[in-house]
Design a protein around this motif. Structure first.
Motif, PDB file in Angstrom:
ATOM      1  N   PRO A 169       0.813  -1.216   0.000  1.00  0.00           N
ATOM      2  CA  PRO A 169       0.000   0.000   0.000  1.00  0.00           C
ATOM      3  C   PRO A 169       0.849   1.270   0.000  1.00  0.00           C
ATOM      4  O   PRO A 169       0.441   2.284  -0.541  1.00  0.00           O
ATOM      5  N   ASP A 170       2.032   1.204   0.597  1.00  0.00           N
ATOM      6  CA  ASP A 170       2.958   2.333   0.646  1.00  0.00           C
ATOM      7  C   ASP A 170       4.269   1.878   0.010  1.00  0.00           C
ATOM      8  O   ASP A 170       5.048   1.164   0.631  1.00  0.00           O
ATOM      9  N   HIS A 171       4.511   2.270  -1.253  1.00  0.00           N
ATOM     10  CA  HIS A 171       5.733   1.836  -1.947  1.00  0.00           C
ATOM     11  C   HIS A 171       7.001   2.265  -1.236  1.00  0.00           C
ATOM     12  O   HIS A 171       8.037   1.625  -1.374  1.00  0.00           O
ATOM     13  N   ALA A 172       6.931   3.359  -0.514  1.00  0.00           N
ATOM     14  CA  ALA A 172       8.120   3.853   0.184  1.00  0.00           C
ATOM     15  C   ALA A 172       8.281   3.210   1.559  1.00  0.00           C
ATOM     16  O   ALA A 172       9.183   3.561   2.299  1.00  0.00           O
ATOM     17  N   GLY A 173       7.439   2.264   1.900  1.00  0.00           N
ATOM     18  CA  GLY A 173       7.455   1.652   3.227  1.00  0.00           C
ATOM     19  C   GLY A 173       8.674   0.796   3.522  1.00  0.00           C
ATOM     20  O   GLY A 173       8.967   0.507   4.669  1.00  0.00           O
ATOM     21  N   ALA A 174       9.404   0.364   2.510  1.00  0.00           N
ATOM     22  CA  ALA A 174      10.603  -0.460   2.666  1.00  0.00           C
ATOM     23  C   ALA A 174      10.273  -1.802   3.332  1.00  0.00           C
ATOM     24  O   ALA A 174      10.518  -2.021   4.502  1.00  0.00           O
ATOM     25  N   THR A 175       9.728  -2.711   2.541  1.00  0.00           N
ATOM     26  CA  THR A 175       9.355  -4.048   3.011  1.00  0.00           C
ATOM     27  C   THR A 175      10.602  -4.802   3.449  1.00  0.00           C
ATOM     28  O   THR A 175      11.455  -5.115   2.644  1.00  0.00           O
ATOM     29  N   TYR A 176      10.679  -5.104   4.739  1.00  0.00           N
ATOM     30  CA  TYR A 176      11.904  -5.666   5.298  1.00  0.00           C
ATOM     31  C   TYR A 176      11.807  -7.158   5.582  1.00  0.00           C
ATOM     32  O   TYR A 176      12.753  -7.896   5.374  1.00  0.00           O
ATOM     33  N   SER A 177      10.660  -7.600   6.103  1.00  0.00           N
ATOM     34  CA  SER A 177      10.553  -9.007   6.479  1.00  0.00           C
ATOM     35  C   SER A 177       9.119  -9.482   6.352  1.00  0.00           C
ATOM     36  O   SER A 177       8.179  -8.691   6.372  1.00  0.00           O
ATOM     37  N   LEU A 178       8.980 -10.802   6.217  1.00  0.00           N
ATOM     38  CA  LEU A 178       7.670 -11.436   6.164  1.00  0.00           C
ATOM     39  C   LEU A 178       7.602 -12.534   7.211  1.00  0.00           C
ATOM     40  O   LEU A 178       8.569 -13.259   7.417  1.00  0.00           O
ATOM     41  N   THR A 179       6.452 -12.665   7.830  1.00  0.00           N
ATOM     42  CA  THR A 179       6.187 -13.769   8.751  1.00  0.00           C
ATOM     43  C   THR A 179       4.887 -14.415   8.315  1.00  0.00           C
ATOM     44  O   THR A 179       3.875 -13.733   8.153  1.00  0.00           O
ATOM     45  N   LEU A 180       4.912 -15.724   8.131  1.00  0.00           N
ATOM     46  CA  LEU A 180       3.723 -16.467   7.735  1.00  0.00           C
ATOM     47  C   LEU A 180       2.880 -16.762   8.966  1.00  0.00           C
ATOM     48  O   LEU A 180       3.381 -17.260   9.972  1.00  0.00           O
ATOM     49  N   ASP A 181       1.606 -16.454   8.864  1.00  0.00           N
ATOM     50  CA  ASP A 181       0.630 -16.766   9.906  1.00  0.00           C
ATOM     51  C   ASP A 181      -0.259 -17.853   9.319  1.00  0.00           C
ATOM     52  O   ASP A 181      -1.185 -17.577   8.552  1.00  0.00           O
ATOM     53  N   GLN A 182       0.040 -19.110   9.642  1.00  0.00           N
ATOM     54  CA  GLN A 182      -0.670 -20.232   9.033  1.00  0.00           C
ATOM     55  C   GLN A 182      -2.140 -20.274   9.430  1.00  0.00           C
ATOM     56  O   GLN A 182      -2.997 -20.619   8.617  1.00  0.00           O
ATOM     57  N   LYS A 183      -2.455 -19.914  10.663  1.00  0.00           N
ATOM     58  CA  LYS A 183      -3.837 -19.958  11.135  1.00  0.00           C
ATOM     59  C   LYS A 183      -4.721 -18.989  10.343  1.00  0.00           C
ATOM     60  O   LYS A 183      -5.833 -19.327   9.943  1.00  0.00           O
ATOM     61  N   ARG A 184      -4.235 -17.787  10.100  1.00  0.00           N
ATOM     62  CA  ARG A 184      -5.004 -16.771   9.366  1.00  0.00           C
ATOM     63  C   ARG A 184      -4.766 -16.838   7.864  1.00  0.00           C
ATOM     64  O   ARG A 184      -5.398 -16.136   7.102  1.00  0.00           O
ATOM     65  N   HIS A 185      -3.814 -17.660   7.427  1.00  0.00           N
ATOM     66  CA  HIS A 185      -3.342 -17.735   6.042  1.00  0.00           C
ATOM     67  C   HIS A 185      -3.039 -16.329   5.537  1.00  0.00           C
ATOM     68  O   HIS A 185      -3.610 -15.823   4.559  1.00  0.00           O
ATOM     69  N   ALA A 186      -2.139 -15.703   6.283  1.00  0.00           N
ATOM     70  CA  ALA A 186      -1.772 -14.315   6.020  1.00  0.00           C
ATOM     71  C   ALA A 186      -0.272 -14.144   6.203  1.00  0.00           C
ATOM     72  O   ALA A 186       0.395 -14.980   6.806  1.00  0.00           O
TER      73      ALA A 186
END
Length: 172
Positions: free
Chosen positions: A75-92
């Motif tokens: 949503p914010d291109h300048a947000g600087a996506t640093y890390s991802l964490t998988l939430d299996q319960k929410r599939h998010a």
């Protein structure tokens, strides 16, 4: 899904895999200079999610086919996506950023974004964890410590750091 590969990113341009059976590098996917793939997450089926720090995007990568299958703009291109964490319960995916003072949630099934503002500015979020018992999301402001002079300039008194731990109750 075969559990015989280690996937890695190199900040200045690559996603790759190393086969632990053959002891060989199998996959090398180049990215343009500045795209900066960072801390990723993998689903049990081998779907790999990779944040592109310099692009403000996340990619969906099929590790079985060895190719990118989708790319999603933050949503914010300048947000600087640093890390991802998988939430299996929410599939998010929970997305940590370094420049938006928010935690983002990406719903994998609908491709929709939700954002959660952080309590203070300068939220450099290197890692996010999911408490599987409560569903709470935990993170920490991970700014580098600063000295007394810089703390006084930024109005932080003598603590000399913007670091803090945050627990998020997503409300679902």
């Amino acid at each position: 899904p075969r559990r015989n590969r280690v996937w890695w990113t190199q900040l200045h341009g690559y996603l790759g895999s190393f086969n632990t059976d053959t002891l060989q590098v199998e996959t090398v996917v180049p990215f343009p200079n500045g795209a900066a793939p960072r801390r990723m997450a993998m689903e049990d089926d081998g779907t790999l999610w990779v944040p592109l720090y310099g692009e403000g995007q996340i990619i969906k990568f099929d590790t079985v086919a060895g190719r990118e299958v989708a790319r999603y703009d933050m949503p914010d291109h300048a947000g600087a996506t640093y890390s991802l964490t998988l939430d299996q319960k929410r599939h998010a995916l929970w997305v940590g950023t370094t420049n938006s003072d928010r935690i983002y949630r990406f719903d994998i099934d609908t491709s929709k974004w939700t954002h959660y503002p952080m309590p203070r500015k300068e939220a450099f979020l290197r890692m996010i964890e999911v408490d599987h018992a409560t569903g709470d999301i935990w993170t920490a402001y991970a700014n580098l410590p600063i000295g007394k002079r810089e703390a006084d300039i930024y109005g932080q008194g003598n603590e000399g750091s913007n670091n803090m731990v945050v627990r998020l109750h997503p409300g679902d």
